[in-house]
Write a protein that holds these residues in place. Structure first.
Motif, mmCIF file in Angstrom:
data_model
loop_
_atom_site.group_PDB
_atom_site.id
_atom_site.type_symbol
_atom_site.label_atom_id
_atom_site.label_comp_id
_atom_site.label_asym_id
_atom_site.label_seq_id
_atom_site.Cartn_x
_atom_site.Cartn_y
_atom_site.Cartn_z
ATOM 1 N N GLU B 35 0.819 -1.213 0.000
ATOM 2 C CA GLU B 35 0.000 0.000 0.000
ATOM 3 C C GLU B 35 0.857 1.270 0.000
ATOM 4 N N GLU B 36 1.980 1.234 0.710
ATOM 5 C CA GLU B 36 2.808 2.439 0.777
ATOM 6 C C GLU B 36 3.545 2.638 -0.554
ATOM 7 N N PRO B 37 3.837 3.905 -0.894
ATOM 8 C CA PRO B 37 4.508 4.157 -2.173
ATOM 9 C C PRO B 37 5.998 3.839 -2.152
ATOM 10 N N ASN B 42 12.954 0.512 7.067
ATOM 11 C CA ASN B 42 13.102 0.128 8.460
ATOM 12 C C ASN B 42 12.315 1.088 9.361
ATOM 13 N N ARG B 43 11.360 0.573 10.155
ATOM 14 C CA ARG B 43 10.531 1.480 10.950
ATOM 15 C C ARG B 43 11.148 1.985 12.257
ATOM 16 N N PRO B 44 11.902 1.163 12.995
ATOM 17 C CA PRO B 44 12.348 1.630 14.320
ATOM 18 C C PRO B 44 12.994 3.014 14.343
ATOM 19 N N SER B 47 10.881 6.609 15.204
ATOM 20 C CA SER B 47 10.582 7.253 16.492
ATOM 21 C C SER B 47 11.867 7.705 17.174
ATOM 22 N N LYS B 48 12.995 7.389 16.560
ATOM 23 C CA LYS B 48 14.283 7.638 17.218
ATOM 24 C C LYS B 48 15.105 8.631 16.411
ATOM 25 N N GLU B 49 16.240 8.176 15.889
ATOM 26 C CA GLU B 49 17.172 9.158 15.333
ATOM 27 C C GLU B 49 16.701 9.812 14.046
ATOM 28 N N VAL B 126 2.649 7.521 14.714
ATOM 29 C CA VAL B 126 3.944 7.196 14.110
ATOM 30 C C VAL B 126 3.986 5.726 13.714
ATOM 31 N N ARG B 127 3.753 5.473 12.446
ATOM 32 C CA ARG B 127 3.906 4.103 11.940
ATOM 33 C C ARG B 127 4.691 4.126 10.626
ATOM 34 N N THR B 128 4.355 5.106 9.775
ATOM 35 C CA THR B 128 4.939 5.105 8.433
ATOM 36 C C THR B 128 5.930 6.257 8.277
HETATM 37 C C1 LIG Z 1 7.873 3.906 15.145
HETATM 38 C C2 LIG Z 1 8.194 2.449 15.371
HETATM 39 C C3 LIG Z 1 9.290 2.101 16.141
HETATM 40 C C4 LIG Z 1 9.615 0.779 16.369
HETATM 41 N N1 LIG Z 1 10.699 0.473 17.112
HETATM 42 C C5 LIG Z 1 11.016 -0.803 17.370
HETATM 43 C C6 LIG Z 1 12.153 -1.132 18.163
HETATM 44 O O1 LIG Z 1 12.883 -0.264 18.629
HETATM 45 N N2 LIG Z 1 12.421 -2.430 18.377
HETATM 46 C C7 LIG Z 1 11.641 -3.436 17.875
HETATM 47 O O2 LIG Z 1 11.921 -4.611 18.123
HETATM 48 N N3 LIG Z 1 10.556 -3.162 17.096
HETATM 49 C C8 LIG Z 1 10.235 -1.863 16.849
HETATM 50 N N4 LIG Z 1 9.130 -1.582 16.066
HETATM 51 C C9 LIG Z 1 8.319 -2.694 15.513
HETATM 52 C C10 LIG Z 1 8.781 -3.149 14.134
HETATM 53 O O3 LIG Z 1 9.075 -2.058 13.319
HETATM 54 C C11 LIG Z 1 7.705 -4.003 13.518
HETATM 55 O O4 LIG Z 1 7.680 -5.190 14.278
HETATM 56 C C12 LIG Z 1 7.913 -4.328 12.042
HETATM 57 O O5 LIG Z 1 7.921 -3.173 11.273
HETATM 58 C C13 LIG Z 1 6.835 -5.245 11.532
HETATM 59 O O6 LIG Z 1 7.033 -5.528 10.168
HETATM 60 P P1 LIG Z 1 5.903 -6.178 9.269
HETATM 61 O O7 LIG Z 1 6.505 -6.316 7.914
HETATM 62 O O8 LIG Z 1 5.328 -7.357 9.935
HETATM 63 O O9 LIG Z 1 4.706 -5.123 9.258
HETATM 64 P P2 LIG Z 1 4.670 -3.593 8.794
HETATM 65 O O10 LIG Z 1 6.021 -2.995 8.898
HETATM 66 O O11 LIG Z 1 3.541 -2.976 9.530
HETATM 67 O O12 LIG Z 1 4.314 -3.671 7.253
HETATM 68 C C14 LIG Z 1 3.058 -3.942 6.740
HETATM 69 C C15 LIG Z 1 2.944 -3.292 5.382
HETATM 70 O O13 LIG Z 1 1.770 -3.772 4.740
HETATM 71 C C16 LIG Z 1 1.112 -2.690 4.119
HETATM 72 N N5 LIG Z 1 -0.303 -3.040 3.981
HETATM 73 C C17 LIG Z 1 -1.252 -3.067 4.942
HETATM 74 N N6 LIG Z 1 -2.448 -3.460 4.417
HETATM 75 C C18 LIG Z 1 -2.234 -3.694 3.110
HETATM 76 C C19 LIG Z 1 -3.078 -4.132 2.028
HETATM 77 N N7 LIG Z 1 -4.365 -4.427 2.211
HETATM 78 N N8 LIG Z 1 -2.525 -4.259 0.805
HETATM 79 C C20 LIG Z 1 -1.195 -3.979 0.602
HETATM 80 N N9 LIG Z 1 -0.373 -3.567 1.580
HETATM 81 C C21 LIG Z 1 -0.878 -3.424 2.821
HETATM 82 C C22 LIG Z 1 1.365 -1.528 5.032
HETATM 83 O O14 LIG Z 1 1.191 -0.306 4.339
HETATM 84 C C23 LIG Z 1 2.818 -1.779 5.441
HETATM 85 O O15 LIG Z 1 3.708 -1.177 4.550
HETATM 86 C C24 LIG Z 1 8.792 -0.245 15.821
HETATM 87 C C25 LIG Z 1 7.669 0.091 15.046
HETATM 88 C C26 LIG Z 1 7.360 1.436 14.816
HETATM 89 C C27 LIG Z 1 6.160 1.783 13.996
#
Ligand SMILES: Cc1cc2nc3c(=O)[nH]c(=O)nc-3n(C[C@H](O)[C@H](O)[C@H](O)COP(=O)(O)OP(=O)(O)OC[C@H]3O[C@@H](n4cnc5c(N)ncnc54)[C@H](O)[C@@H]3O)c2cc1C
Ligand code: SF4
Lengths: 65, 402
Positions: B35-37, B42-44, B47-49, B126-128
């Protein structure tokens, strides 16, 4: 065959997650700082790639020659 | 034509799944719909640096590996439905994607506060990357920032905003920040260190409404108190992105339930053969701890679960020798977490929230320290501020087969 390993120390936060994936290459020293071997046998490639995956800062690189 | 493996969600989980399929020897087509462009990032750091420094895709993008160069990335496009019977996914442009196997990696989205004045401008989560870019623009020195929620992300954002010179107040219903996973003693200490840096806490309360004309100028607390506010940040947990799977028969009660091979399970208990879930959205039992299926929102889980799917699915699609024996291998990934807040470098292994007993096992609470987390006297987690080698030394002890 050898591989060259580079860690961007301006990014590395010394979490040491890499240590579990490639213990022959990475370790935390007594000050909890990362130390690593910059060149290793190609047989370490899979371990180093796993370390790249788990590095929270994405600071590890294999320098392709 | 061979049908591709279709990955839905192009973040860390999706990327790692594509890489793992290649690594385990699957050479066929892979399509990834996100879904994202942006290409996976990397998400962590958000919220940090990165929030403190330069916020750009380049600063957080994952390196692309040669093995996955031929993956068909369809970005900026949402999957809207799946038909498990006919093995297809339909995207938001109406295109239908037949699949040989489906990997669900759609992660989470932030929960949002529901109040009367919800439509006021000035609200953030803060997610994206786009969230972080929008928030960064408002974190100027002197800005009055109110953060609702005192979990890891709330506390990290509080520390970052404070470092940027903002006036920061954290509002949350708990007794201390991050108390649920960490326990009272460590959580109280983290609050103390935040306060020493000038962060204010309004605990045991919540926000009952937003005040302002078009943009938020203050928030109203349950206690009746009003806090002046320029920037309002909601960090109150997440919801799973599974609506697109409604009606498929999958068990979606909290994310996608899977078996130990990350194969999705239906509400009738049947395990699907060709549908998998990974990362934050997957709910699975981890034999390191017990038989209870849980979602684990830790950064190492997308990578570990993606590797498990890569191993299982490559064996299946290649009709490899180890198929189906690979299904019987035990998958028991060690949850691993870190967090940076001011000078605190927190590192943890295990599932701390399961503990019935928490004790200080190294160092002193005011300085660098390590806490052990126990359930029925067995160590199920370890967490430290600093002392990383010591924390790591306990990793092998964490978790015991049930
Ligand atoms: C700000 C922040 C800080 C973090 N800091 C830490 C940390 O310090 N330490 C740690 O261990 N973890 C941390 N995390 C958690 C870690 O980033 C996540 O566990 C990880 O990003 C999960 O990855 P994922 O691929 O499962 O899901 P996501 O990263 O959530 O990816 C899911 C993707 O799917 C897309 N999507 C959703 N629905 C649809 C659809 N219907 N069709 C197509 N695409 C879709 C979304 O747009 C997204 O891009 C943090 C998370 C955030 C948000
Ligand atoms: S995992 Fe990355 S950040 Fe951590 S010590 Fe290794 S290189 Fe540094």
């Amino acid at each position: 065959m050898t591989i060259k390993i580079d860690v961007d120390m301006s990014k590395c936060q010394h979490y040491g997650q890499c240590v579990f994936e490639a213990p022959n290459i990475f370790r935390l020293n007594n000050d909890d700082k990362l130390e690593y071997v910059a060149e290793a046998d190609d047989s370490e490639r899979a371990n180093v790639e796993a370390a790249i995956d788990v590095c929270p800062m994405q600071a590890i690189f294999i320098v392709e020659k | 034509m061979t049908k591709p493996v279709v990955i839905v969600g192009a973040s860390m989980g999706g990327l790692r799944a594509a890489e793992a399929l290649r690594r385990f020897g699957y050479a066929g087509p892979i399509t990834a719909i996100g879904e994202e462009p942006y290409a996976p990032y990397n998400r962590p750091p958000l919220s940090k640096e990165v929030l403190a420094k330069e916020v750009s895709h380049e600063a957080v993008a994952f390196a692309q590996r040669p093995a996955t160069e031929d993956v068909n990335w369809i970005l900026g496009t949402r999957a809207v439905s799946a038909d498990l019977e006919h093995h297809t996914v339909t995207d938001s442009t109406g295109q239908v994607h037949p699949y040989s196997a489906l990997i669900i990696a759609t992660g989470l989205r932030p929960k949002r506060l529901q109040v009367n004045n919800s439509e006021l401008a000035g609200r953030h989560a803060v997610r994206t990357l786009d969230d972080a870019i929008a928030l960064r623009a408002e974190l100027v020195p002197g800005a009055r920032v109110v953060i609702l929620g005192a979990g890891f992300i709330g506390c990290e954002v509080a520390a970052t905003a404070r470092k940027l010179g903002c006036d920061v107040t954290v509002v949350a219903p708990g007794i201390h920040p991050i108390v649920r996973p960490l326990g009272v003693e460590l959580a109280r200490e983290i609050q103390r260190r935040h306060e020493a840096e000038g962060v204010r806490f309004k605990m045991k309360t919540s926000v009952s409404d937003l005040i302002g004309e078009t943009k938020i100028s203050a928030v109203l607390l349950d206690t009746g108190e009003e806090l002046a506010c320029d920037v309002f940040i909601e960090a109150i947990g997440s919801d799973t992105n599974t609506e697109w799977l409604d009606g498929t028969g999958l068990d979606l009660s909290d994310g996608v339930l899977t078996d130990n091979a990350m194969r999705a399970v239906k509400t009738n208990g049947n395990v699907t053969e060709d549908v998998f879930a990974i990362g934050d959205v997957a709910r699975f039992a981890n034999p390191l701890f017990d038989g209870v299926a849980r979602r684990v929102e830790h950064w190492n889980i997308p990578t570990d679960t993606a590797k498990r799917v890569g191993q299982v699915l490559a064996a299946k699609l290649n009709e490899a020798e180890n198929w189906p024996a690979v299904l019987d291998e035990t998958f028991a990934p060690m949850p691993s977490f870190w967090s940076d807040q001011f000078e605190m470098h927190i590192l943890a292994f295990g599932l701390l929230a399961l503990a019935d007993e928490v004790k200080l096992i190294h160092g002193e609470i005011e300085g660098d320290c390590v806490f052990g987390y126990y359930r029925d006297s067995k160590m199920i987690g370890v967490c430290g501020i600093g002392l990383r080698s010591t924390v790591q030394g306990y990793r092998a002890q964490v978790g015991t087969q049930s």
